[in-house]
Design a protein around this motif. Sequence first.
Motif, PDB file in Angstrom:
ATOM      1  N   SER A  80       0.808  -1.225   0.000  1.00 19.37           N
ATOM      2  CA  SER A  80       0.000   0.000   0.000  1.00 19.37           C
ATOM      3  C   SER A  80       0.841   1.274   0.000  1.00 19.37           C
ATOM      4  CB  SER A  80      -0.947   0.009   1.205  1.00 19.37           C
ATOM      5  OG  SER A  80      -0.210  -0.051   2.408  1.00 19.37           O
ATOM      6  N   HIS A  81       2.191   1.146   0.008  1.00 19.75           N
ATOM      7  CA  HIS A  81       3.024   2.353   0.067  1.00 19.75           C
ATOM      8  C   HIS A  81       4.077   2.470  -1.029  1.00 19.75           C
ATOM      9  CE1 HIS A  81       1.217   2.514   4.059  1.00 19.75           C
ATOM     10  NE2 HIS A  81       1.466   3.792   4.013  1.00 19.75           N
ATOM     11  N   ALA A  82       4.603   1.357  -1.525  1.00 20.25           N
ATOM     12  CA  ALA A  82       5.650   1.462  -2.538  1.00 20.25           C
ATOM     13  C   ALA A  82       5.043   1.962  -3.849  1.00 20.25           C
ATOM     14  CB  ALA A  82       6.307   0.101  -2.748  1.00 20.25           C
ATOM     15  N   VAL A 107      -4.222   0.578  -3.653  1.00 16.60           N
ATOM     16  CA  VAL A 107      -4.207   2.042  -3.574  1.00 16.60           C
ATOM     17  C   VAL A 107      -4.415   2.531  -2.139  1.00 16.60           C
ATOM     18  CG1 VAL A 107      -5.281   4.184  -4.394  1.00 16.60           C
ATOM     19  CG2 VAL A 107      -4.998   2.232  -5.945  1.00 16.60           C
ATOM     20  N   HIS A 108      -3.499   3.386  -1.696  1.00 16.81           N
ATOM     21  CA  HIS A 108      -3.480   3.890  -0.319  1.00 16.81           C
ATOM     22  C   HIS A 108      -4.723   4.735  -0.026  1.00 16.81           C
ATOM     23  CE1 HIS A 108      -2.077   6.108   3.207  1.00 16.81           C
ATOM     24  NE2 HIS A 108      -1.086   5.229   3.318  1.00 16.81           N
ATOM     25  N   ALA A 109      -5.215   4.652   1.213  1.00 19.92           N
ATOM     26  CA  ALA A 109      -6.379   5.443   1.640  1.00 19.92           C
ATOM     27  C   ALA A 109      -6.023   6.927   1.708  1.00 19.92           C
ATOM     28  CB  ALA A 109      -6.835   4.972   3.017  1.00 19.92           C
ATOM     29  N   THR A 113      -6.776  11.719   8.770  1.00 17.86           N
ATOM     30  CA  THR A 113      -5.712  11.339   9.711  1.00 17.86           C
ATOM     31  C   THR A 113      -4.596  10.523   9.057  1.00 17.86           C
ATOM     32  OG1 THR A 113      -6.878   9.327  10.352  1.00 17.86           O
ATOM     33  CG2 THR A 113      -7.303  11.302  11.667  1.00 17.86           C
ATOM     34  N   HIS A 114      -4.799  10.111   7.808  1.00 18.23           N
ATOM     35  CA  HIS A 114      -3.821   9.229   7.163  1.00 18.23           C
ATOM     36  C   HIS A 114      -3.949   9.429   5.659  1.00 18.23           C
ATOM     37  CE1 HIS A 114      -2.255   4.795   6.696  1.00 18.23           C
ATOM     38  NE2 HIS A 114      -1.360   5.706   6.338  1.00 18.23           N
ATOM     39  N   TRP A 115      -2.889   9.999   5.054  1.00 19.22           N
ATOM     40  CA  TRP A 115      -2.992  10.288   3.633  1.00 19.22           C
ATOM     41  C   TRP A 115      -1.616  10.369   2.979  1.00 19.22           C
ATOM     42  CZ3 TRP A 115      -3.061  14.012   7.359  1.00 19.22           C
ATOM     43  CH2 TRP A 115      -2.325  15.165   7.161  1.00 19.22           C
ATOM     44  N   ARG A 166       5.349  10.355  -0.144  1.00 19.83           N
ATOM     45  CA  ARG A 166       5.435  10.537   1.308  1.00 19.83           C
ATOM     46  C   ARG A 166       4.060  10.336   1.927  1.00 19.83           C
ATOM     47  NH1 ARG A 166       8.164  13.929   5.649  1.00 19.83           N
ATOM     48  NH2 ARG A 166       6.443  14.559   6.952  1.00 19.83           N
ATOM     49  N   CYS A 167       3.988   9.372   2.866  1.00 19.32           N
ATOM     50  CA  CYS A 167       2.764   9.128   3.644  1.00 19.32           C
ATOM     51  C   CYS A 167       2.927   9.847   4.987  1.00 19.32           C
ATOM     52  CB  CYS A 167       2.578   7.624   3.867  1.00 19.32           C
ATOM     53  SG  CYS A 167       1.319   7.242   5.099  1.00 19.32           S
ATOM     54  N   ASN A 168       1.868  10.487   5.475  1.00 19.60           N
ATOM     55  CA  ASN A 168       2.003  11.272   6.710  1.00 19.60           C
ATOM     56  C   ASN A 168       2.306  10.407   7.929  1.00 19.60           C
ATOM     57  OD1 ASN A 168      -0.741  10.266   6.852  1.00 19.60           O
ATOM     58  ND2 ASN A 168      -1.108  11.758   8.459  1.00 19.60           N
ATOM     59  N   LEU A 169       1.965   9.111   7.877  1.00 19.20           N
ATOM     60  CA  LEU A 169       2.246   8.220   9.015  1.00 19.20           C
ATOM     61  C   LEU A 169       3.370   7.231   8.741  1.00 19.20           C
ATOM     62  CD1 LEU A 169      -1.282   7.182  10.356  1.00 19.20           C
ATOM     63  CD2 LEU A 169       0.193   9.051  11.089  1.00 19.20           C
ATOM     64  N   HIS A 170       3.610   6.922   7.449  1.00 17.32           N
ATOM     65  CA  HIS A 170       4.519   5.813   7.130  1.00 17.32           C
ATOM     66  C   HIS A 170       5.720   6.213   6.278  1.00 17.32           C
ATOM     67  CE1 HIS A 170       0.591   3.743   8.040  1.00 17.32           C
ATOM     68  NE2 HIS A 170       1.411   3.293   8.947  1.00 17.32           N
ATOM     69  N   GLY A 171       6.011   7.514   6.225  1.00 13.89           N
ATOM     70  CA  GLY A 171       7.292   7.953   5.693  1.00 13.89           C
ATOM     71  C   GLY A 171       7.445   7.964   4.191  1.00 13.89           C
TER      72      GLY A 171
HETATM   73 FE   FE2 Z   1       0.311   5.119   5.105  1.00 17.07          FE
END
Ligand code: FE2
Length: 182
Positions: A80-82, A107-109, A113-115, A166-171
């Motif tokens: 969900s991130h690469a 596809v990432h949510a 709070t998470h984007w 860049r994900c706000n929670l997962h870098g």
């Molecule tokens: Fe994420």
Amino acid sequence: MLDRTKAAVVITSAIFSRKKGGNMDRRTFLKSAGIGTLALGVVANTFAADKYFPSKADQGLFENINRVTDQSSKTPLEKSHAPVITAPKTVIAGTPFNVEVSVGEVVHAMGPTHWIESIELNIGNEPAGRIDFQSNGYIKPKATFLIVVPKEAAPSGKVTLIAHQRCNLHGYWEGSLDITVT
Ligand SMILES: [Fe+2]
């Protein structure tokens, strides 16, 4: 940041300490109620701040650029991130072509709070462009770039497309794809 449990204890203690003394007159009761309301307001604001500025980020993922470790066995986080790059295997130098970047293969949510904050595309070492996203959920974390690779940018006849997101929670995450330039 205010500790919610401690704040709740403070409110409760303030009210009960007034009761211990015996009968509470009207003025004392109103004072206690006022303090309680004020403290509850602080707690409510803390909850709101946590919703829009999450404190659950995984700091370890912000220390380096993250990539898929094993292409044959991706973790849910990697899926969900690469960034996934879709482009022609072979392109003609000087001729425009589309490069699509998706975050990720699942596809990432996109929510408050998470984007996904941004997607960037590099042509080899050269930055080509960047798109920033809002967290309101109106857009999916995908972007299509119209690219032109000049002959001198691919002297070996190959070029590597590199995408970052860049994900706000997962870098920070990176994905890449080699294409042939004729
Ligand atoms: Fe994420």
